[in-house]
Write an enzyme that holds these catalytic residues in place. Structure first.
Site, short mmCIF file in Angstrom:
data_model
loop_
_atom_site.label_atom_id
_atom_site.label_comp_id
_atom_site.label_asym_id
_atom_site.label_seq_id
_atom_site.Cartn_x
_atom_site.Cartn_y
_atom_site.Cartn_z
N GLY A 46 1.07 -1.48 0.45
CA GLY A 46 -0.06 0.11 0.14
C GLY A 46 0.85 1.61 0.22
CD GLN A 51 3.02 5.97 3.33
OE1 GLN A 51 2.63 5.22 2.21
NE2 GLN A 51 4.35 5.33 3.38
CB CYS A 91 4.67 2.30 7.21
SG CYS A 91 4.75 3.62 6.73
CG LEU A 92 6.86 1.35 1.96
CD1 LEU A 92 5.58 1.46 0.10
CD2 LEU A 92 7.93 -0.17 1.82
CG HIS A 133 -0.97 1.45 6.98
ND1 HIS A 133 0.17 0.53 8.32
CD2 HIS A 133 -0.26 1.59 6.52
CE1 HIS A 133 1.46 1.31 7.96
NE2 HIS A 133 1.14 1.41 6.53
CD GLU A 134 -1.26 2.23 2.41
OE1 GLU A 134 -0.88 3.11 2.86
OE2 GLU A 134 -0.18 1.47 2.71
CG HIS A 137 -0.30 6.70 5.67
ND1 HIS A 137 1.06 7.16 6.32
CD2 HIS A 137 0.67 5.32 5.60
CE1 HIS A 137 1.76 6.42 6.67
NE2 HIS A 137 1.42 4.99 6.10
#
Ligand code: GNR
Ligand code: NI
Length: 167
Positions: A46, A51, A91-92, A133-134, A137
């Protein structure tokens, strides 16, 4: 197509609340395409536009093994939640950190797709977790916010050091 740079915690830009997309025009489609390329390259399941330093309500998701089930969600809104799922998340934007987080197991999410069409979809398990999760963000929230203050502080110190070394 282009690979975009991913911001890392504790960058304050990850704390902004992203703005709704007013029109799914060519520039939004370009952003979606660049986000898929960046997400697949990372690789991640994702990615939220914030981000890659674009504070708009756009996310890309693909939980398939073969990276062949792309899903773009624009202005996503969760309209129902059910059950509890606990999963180890990463998480990236928080590289190298993996911790258990509790979320809803089943959700219904309403959004615009890449063609600007309104879609309502049910998701469960990993897909539901990833979408939550997204969407976090987009509201300036990170999975480390669900951890204890002590754990989050340790992660912050470790990543600040790594971020300095990369800079
Ligand atoms: O690649 C990712 N894996 C992942 C695993 C468990 C729960 C959530 C995620 S999302 C993450 C990519 C990312 O940081 N998206 O914002
Ligand atoms: Ni993330």
């Amino acid at each position: 197509m282009a690979l975009l740079d991913i911001l890392h915690f504790p960058d304050p830009r990850l704390r902004e609340v992203a703005k709704p997309v007013e029109q799914v025009d060519a520039s939004v489609k370009q952003l979606v395409d660049d986000m898929f390329e960046t997400m697949y390259d990372a690789p991640g399941i994702g990615l939220a536009a914030i981000q890659v330093n674009v504070p708009m309500r756009v996310i890309t998701v693909d939980i398939s093994e073969d990276q062949d089930e792309p899903l773009a969600l624009i202005n996503p809104e969760i309209t129902s939640k059910d059950g509890i799922e606990e999963m180890k998340e990463g998480c990236l934007s928080v590289p190298g950190v993996f911790e258990m987080v509790q979320r809803a197991d089943k959700i219904t999410v309403k959004f615009l797709n890449r063609d600007g069409e309104s879609v309502e979809m049910e998701a469960e398990g990993l897909l539901a977790v990833c979408i939550q999760h997204e969407i976090d963000h987009l509201d300036g929230k990170l999975f480390v916010d669900y951890l204890s203050t002590l754990k989050r502080q340790r992660i912050r110190t470790k990543l600040e050091k790594e971020n300095r070394q990369r800079a």
